[in-house]
Design a protein around this motif. Structure first.
Motif, PDB file in Angstrom:
ATOM      1  N   ILE A 156      -2.567  79.025  -9.929  1.00 18.82           N
ATOM      2  CA  ILE A 156      -1.746  78.213  -9.026  1.00 18.82           C
ATOM      3  C   ILE A 156      -0.330  78.188  -9.594  1.00 18.82           C
ATOM      4  O   ILE A 156      -0.122  77.744 -10.724  1.00 18.82           O
ATOM      5  N   PRO A 157       0.662  78.700  -8.866  1.00 19.33           N
ATOM      6  CA  PRO A 157       2.036  78.726  -9.379  1.00 19.33           C
ATOM      7  C   PRO A 157       2.506  77.347  -9.819  1.00 19.33           C
ATOM      8  O   PRO A 157       2.261  76.339  -9.144  1.00 19.33           O
ATOM      9  N   GLY A 158       3.165  77.320 -10.972  1.00 23.17           N
ATOM     10  CA  GLY A 158       3.714  76.077 -11.490  1.00 23.17           C
ATOM     11  C   GLY A 158       2.707  75.186 -12.194  1.00 23.17           C
ATOM     12  O   GLY A 158       3.091  74.223 -12.863  1.00 23.17           O
ATOM     13  N   GLU A 159       1.411  75.493 -12.054  1.00 24.79           N
ATOM     14  CA  GLU A 159       0.361  74.692 -12.678  1.00 24.79           C
ATOM     15  C   GLU A 159      -0.385  75.492 -13.752  1.00 24.79           C
ATOM     16  O   GLU A 159      -0.493  75.043 -14.895  1.00 24.79           O
ATOM     17  N   THR A 160      -0.916  76.648 -13.382  1.00 22.91           N
ATOM     18  CA  THR A 160      -1.657  77.461 -14.346  1.00 22.91           C
ATOM     19  C   THR A 160      -0.754  77.870 -15.500  1.00 22.91           C
ATOM     20  O   THR A 160      -1.148  77.818 -16.664  1.00 22.91           O
ATOM     21  N   VAL A 161       0.457  78.292 -15.169  1.00 21.86           N
ATOM     22  CA  VAL A 161       1.502  78.575 -16.154  1.00 21.86           C
ATOM     23  C   VAL A 161       2.718  77.764 -15.743  1.00 21.86           C
ATOM     24  O   VAL A 161       3.193  77.876 -14.611  1.00 21.86           O
ATOM     25  N   GLN A 162       3.209  76.936 -16.642  1.00 24.27           N
ATOM     26  CA  GLN A 162       4.314  76.048 -16.312  1.00 24.27           C
ATOM     27  C   GLN A 162       5.601  76.820 -16.062  1.00 24.27           C
ATOM     28  O   GLN A 162       5.894  77.822 -16.705  1.00 24.27           O
ATOM     29  N   ASP A 163       6.385  76.332 -15.104  1.00 27.80           N
ATOM     30  CA  ASP A 163       7.706  76.893 -14.851  1.00 27.80           C
ATOM     31  C   ASP A 163       8.650  76.556 -15.995  1.00 27.80           C
ATOM     32  O   ASP A 163       8.426  75.590 -16.744  1.00 27.80           O
ATOM     33  N   PRO A 164       9.734  77.328 -16.146  1.00 24.77           N
ATOM     34  CA  PRO A 164      10.780  76.931 -17.091  1.00 24.77           C
ATOM     35  C   PRO A 164      11.335  75.552 -16.717  1.00 24.77           C
ATOM     36  O   PRO A 164      11.208  75.118 -15.575  1.00 24.77           O
ATOM     37  N   PRO A 165      11.966  74.860 -17.665  1.00 23.47           N
ATOM     38  CA  PRO A 165      12.461  73.503 -17.387  1.00 23.47           C
ATOM     39  C   PRO A 165      13.573  73.496 -16.345  1.00 23.47           C
ATOM     40  O   PRO A 165      14.348  74.449 -16.214  1.00 23.47           O
ATOM     41  N   LEU A 166      13.643  72.387 -15.619  1.00 27.28           N
ATOM     42  CA  LEU A 166      14.689  72.198 -14.616  1.00 27.28           C
ATOM     43  C   LEU A 166      16.017  71.903 -15.296  1.00 27.28           C
ATOM     44  O   LEU A 166      16.071  71.471 -16.455  1.00 27.28           O
ATOM     45  N   LEU A 167      17.097  72.102 -14.559  1.00 34.46           N
ATOM     46  CA  LEU A 167      18.409  71.678 -15.036  1.00 34.46           C
ATOM     47  C   LEU A 167      18.421  70.162 -15.189  1.00 34.46           C
ATOM     48  O   LEU A 167      17.896  69.438 -14.338  1.00 34.46           O
ATOM     49  N   SER A 168      19.025  69.682 -16.239  1.00 36.04           N
ATOM     50  CA  SER A 168      19.022  68.242 -16.510  1.00 36.04           C
ATOM     51  C   SER A 168      19.956  67.477 -15.585  1.00 36.04           C
ATOM     52  O   SER A 168      19.661  66.370 -15.154  1.00 36.04           O
ATOM     53  N   ASP A 169      21.109  68.041 -15.283  1.00 34.90           N
ATOM     54  CA  ASP A 169      22.069  67.407 -14.387  1.00 34.90           C
ATOM     55  C   ASP A 169      22.506  68.440 -13.370  1.00 34.90           C
ATOM     56  O   ASP A 169      23.469  69.185 -13.578  1.00 34.90           O
ATOM     57  N   ILE A 170      21.787  68.491 -12.256  1.00 33.31           N
ATOM     58  CA  ILE A 170      21.964  69.567 -11.290  1.00 33.31           C
ATOM     59  C   ILE A 170      23.379  69.589 -10.734  1.00 33.31           C
ATOM     60  O   ILE A 170      24.011  70.659 -10.639  1.00 33.31           O
ATOM     61  N   VAL A 171      23.904  68.438 -10.368  1.00 32.88           N
ATOM     62  CA  VAL A 171      25.232  68.393  -9.756  1.00 32.88           C
ATOM     63  C   VAL A 171      26.297  68.881 -10.730  1.00 32.88           C
ATOM     64  O   VAL A 171      27.146  69.714 -10.393  1.00 32.88           O
ATOM     65  N   GLU A 172      26.246  68.389 -11.957  1.00 36.31           N
ATOM     66  CA  GLU A 172      27.260  68.761 -12.946  1.00 36.31           C
ATOM     67  C   GLU A 172      27.149  70.241 -13.312  1.00 36.31           C
ATOM     68  O   GLU A 172      28.167  70.948 -13.429  1.00 36.31           O
ATOM     69  N   LYS A 173      25.911  70.735 -13.487  1.00 35.74           N
ATOM     70  CA  LYS A 173      25.730  72.143 -13.844  1.00 35.74           C
ATOM     71  C   LYS A 173      26.187  73.054 -12.699  1.00 35.74           C
ATOM     72  O   LYS A 173      26.770  74.120 -12.940  1.00 35.74           O
ATOM     73  N   THR A 174      25.930  72.645 -11.482  1.00 36.18           N
ATOM     74  CA  THR A 174      26.383  73.427 -10.331  1.00 36.18           C
ATOM     75  C   THR A 174      27.907  73.458 -10.283  1.00 36.18           C
ATOM     76  O   THR A 174      28.522  74.519 -10.064  1.00 36.18           O
ATOM     77  N   LYS A 175      28.520  72.311 -10.517  1.00 39.29           N
ATOM     78  CA  LYS A 175      29.986  72.238 -10.485  1.00 39.29           C
ATOM     79  C   LYS A 175      30.599  73.107 -11.575  1.00 39.29           C
ATOM     80  O   LYS A 175      31.571  73.850 -11.332  1.00 39.29           O
ATOM     81  N   GLN A 176      30.045  73.051 -12.773  1.00 36.65           N
ATOM     82  CA  GLN A 176      30.584  73.853 -13.872  1.00 36.65           C
ATOM     83  C   GLN A 176      30.437  75.345 -13.594  1.00 36.65           C
ATOM     84  O   GLN A 176      31.309  76.146 -13.933  1.00 36.65           O
ATOM     85  N   SER A 177      29.331  75.721 -12.958  1.00 28.94           N
ATOM     86  CA  SER A 177      29.136  77.124 -12.596  1.00 28.94           C
ATOM     87  C   SER A 177      30.182  77.567 -11.582  1.00 28.94           C
ATOM     88  O   SER A 177      30.782  78.641 -11.715  1.00 28.94           O
TER      89      SER A 177
ATOM     90  N   ILE B 226      16.529  75.898 -11.646  1.00 31.22           N
ATOM     91  CA  ILE B 226      16.325  76.200 -13.063  1.00 31.22           C
ATOM     92  C   ILE B 226      17.654  76.601 -13.705  1.00 31.22           C
ATOM     93  O   ILE B 226      17.918  76.311 -14.861  1.00 31.22           O
ATOM     94  N   ALA B 227      18.476  77.309 -12.932  1.00 29.87           N
ATOM     95  CA  ALA B 227      19.778  77.774 -13.423  1.00 29.87           C
ATOM     96  C   ALA B 227      20.683  78.044 -12.234  1.00 29.87           C
ATOM     97  O   ALA B 227      20.201  78.259 -11.115  1.00 29.87           O
ATOM     98  N   ILE B 228      21.989  78.022 -12.475  1.00 28.13           N
ATOM     99  CA  ILE B 228      22.987  78.309 -11.439  1.00 28.13           C
ATOM    100  C   ILE B 228      23.936  79.382 -11.965  1.00 28.13           C
ATOM    101  O   ILE B 228      24.411  79.296 -13.107  1.00 28.13           O
ATOM    102  N   PHE B 229      24.207  80.384 -11.142  1.00 29.51           N
ATOM    103  CA  PHE B 229      25.161  81.435 -11.493  1.00 29.51           C
ATOM    104  C   PHE B 229      26.126  81.631 -10.331  1.00 29.51           C
ATOM    105  O   PHE B 229      25.698  81.793  -9.192  1.00 29.51           O
ATOM    106  N   SER B 230      27.406  81.625 -10.625  1.00 29.82           N
ATOM    107  CA  SER B 230      28.425  81.809  -9.591  1.00 29.82           C
ATOM    108  C   SER B 230      29.353  82.954  -9.972  1.00 29.82           C
ATOM    109  O   SER B 230      29.561  83.233 -11.153  1.00 29.82           O
TER     110      SER B 230
END
Length: 479
Positions: free
Chosen positions: A25-46, A262-266
């Protein structure tokens, strides 16, 4: 025996399978990488620090025309912190701060050949604030691949692909792509140049890659990031940039199983793609299996991905099964068997998929023995005004979409010994697509012994169509 419950129409079908059945089961059998801690700020910085490009503040000024291209409802989620809802307001703010006037900002949904998104769906995608600021002034639109008043023919790219794109995007001083890097059976990932190559083009452009001679190649299955299809996406997107004489400003989010960032690239898509894929690979290409599987079992709801009826429309049923083969072929034996529950009740959802019944009926006659035999009708139906008008004005899928799905649908037949649909209300629809039918998983598994023996390796995929899938591989394998 182990008990399972697989999707079945709007409910579940319970089944008992042998104790040695493996489950993923995706996301359960093998855990996903960690989420961004501050999505808005990380998106803005990108966005403020783009890769391979100067910032937005240096790309626009007063009088500049800006077009923001965003994906439709099929992926990306509707949560308050979804990538579209976070990234677009930041980009708009940067444009306004640089002197761009609000009236010169246009938002375009990159629905491609998908049905257009309704007003309420657009509101869910963008959030109420962005929607209310731009919808009522006609500054939010769906792409219309049949509106030649808003298309521009850019000839052919270096690979010979016809490139016809949205004119407003072409004419913009700054064209921005808001994308999602999420595992996709078509070329590895969504986002990047796939976004513009499929989302803001014409059916003739899409007919250069969503076709048998591209999709039935050995480099297409199993899924990877280096197929001919992926090369065509890149070539088409880069040809657009050459003709526009500017780069797309791309803002792509790598997403997890729940479509969270998980990550933002611009920045410049050509440089952003490999960086985003490197992160996405950790979530998407999962080296998990210790053995190859003879049988894969899963369930199909009535409504998912492309819309209500995907799990009952026989062409789309076959396409959805093929997508699982494309994703997981690395861990499947060559004579594998698929067993899938579906109510298979003959519901095509003709309003949303208007050309599909016609294409299905064509397959049943006139010496059409395999799905690729229908490719020759693509242009005929793509020019059918009844169907194109339903795409343009009545929220129906473009008629050529059915042919792009048929090209994928054949892959299941190409790579499987047998495909079983269990629990069908009207089993003739499944049989007429080349699938076998049984009343239950147990009966199908018993019949499959003729292909896989009495003790097959079985893989169960609960939630196969209710979560964002991964691409499974061997634990000691190599991608």
């Amino acid at each position: 025996m182990k008990k399972f419950a697989f999707e079945y129409g709007e409910g579940l079908m319970e089944v008992e399978l042998p104790d040695n059945t493996d489950v993923f089961i995706p996301g359960e059998t093998v855990q996903d990488p960690p989420l961004l801690s501050d999505i808005v700020e990380k998106t803005k910085q990108s966005i403020l620090n783009p890769i391979g490009m100067v910032p937005i503040a240096e790309l626009v000024k007063k009088g500049s025309k800006v077009v923001i291209v965003f994906p439709d409802r099929v992926k990306g989620g509707f949560q308050e912190t979804s990538h579209r809802k976070v990234a677009i307001p930041i980009i708009i703010e940067e444009c306004l701060k640089a002197g761009v006037e609000k009236k010169d900002i246009q938002l375009i949904c990159s629905n491609g050949l998908h049905r257009k998104n309704t007003r309420e769906e657009i509101k869910r995608i963008l959030g109420e604030q962005t929607f209310n600021e731009f919808w009522w002034s006609n500054q939010i639109k769906n792409h219309d691949s049949e509106n030649w008043d808003n298309l521009v023919d850019l000839g052919r790219d270096d690979m010979g692909n016809p490139v016809i794109m949205n004119r407003e995007v072409y004419d913009a001083d700054l064209a921005i792509l808001i994308g999602h890097v999420l595992g996709n059976p078509y070329g590895g990932y969504s986002g990047g140049y796939k976004h513009c190559a499929t989302g803001i083009t014409h059916w003739r452009s899409i007919a250069s890659h969503h076709v048998p001679h591209v999709m039935h190649r050995d480099d297409f299955t199993p899924v990877n990031n280096h197929s001919l299809m992926r090369s065509k996406f890149d070539s088409i997107g880069q040809h657009m940039e050459t003709c526009m004489q500017k780069k797309f400003f791309t803002c792509d989010a790598v997403l997890d199983t729940s479509q969270r960032q998980i990550a933002i690239f611009s920045g410049y898509a050509k440089e952003v793609q490999p960086l985003s894929w490197e992160v996405a690979d950790k979530r998407t290409y999962v080296p998990w299996a210790d053995k190859k599987y003879d049988v894969v079992v899963f369930g199909m709801p009535q409504s998912f991905h492309y819309g209500n009826g995907m799990g009952t429309n026989p062409i789309l049923m076959m396409q959805a099964i093929s997508a699982q083969i494309i994703r997981h072929k690395r861990i499947l034996k060559d004579n594998c068997v698929i067993i899938c529950s579906s109510i298979c009740n003959g519901y095509f959802h003709d309003e949303e998929f208007p050309a599909y019944r016609t294409v299905y009926d064509l397959f049943q006659k006139d010496y059409h023995n395999t799905l690729p035999d229908l490719e020759k009708y693509g242009e005929y139906l793509a020019l059918n005004k009844e169907y194109t008008d339903k795409y343009r004005f009545n929220y129906g899928y473009h008629p050529y979409h059915a042919f792009s799905m048929i090209s994928c649908a054949h892959i299941a037949e190409k790579h499987c010994a047998a495909i079983y649909i269990v629990g069908a209300y009207e089993p003739g629809y499944a049989r007429s697509m080349g699938m076998k039918t049984r009343a239950s998983f147990e009966e199908a598994l018993k019949d499959a012994e003729k292909y896989v023996g009495k003790t097959p390796n079985i893989l169960a995929l609960p939630k196969a169509f209710k979560t964002a899938s991964v691409h499974l591989g061997m634990r000691k394998g190599d991608y």
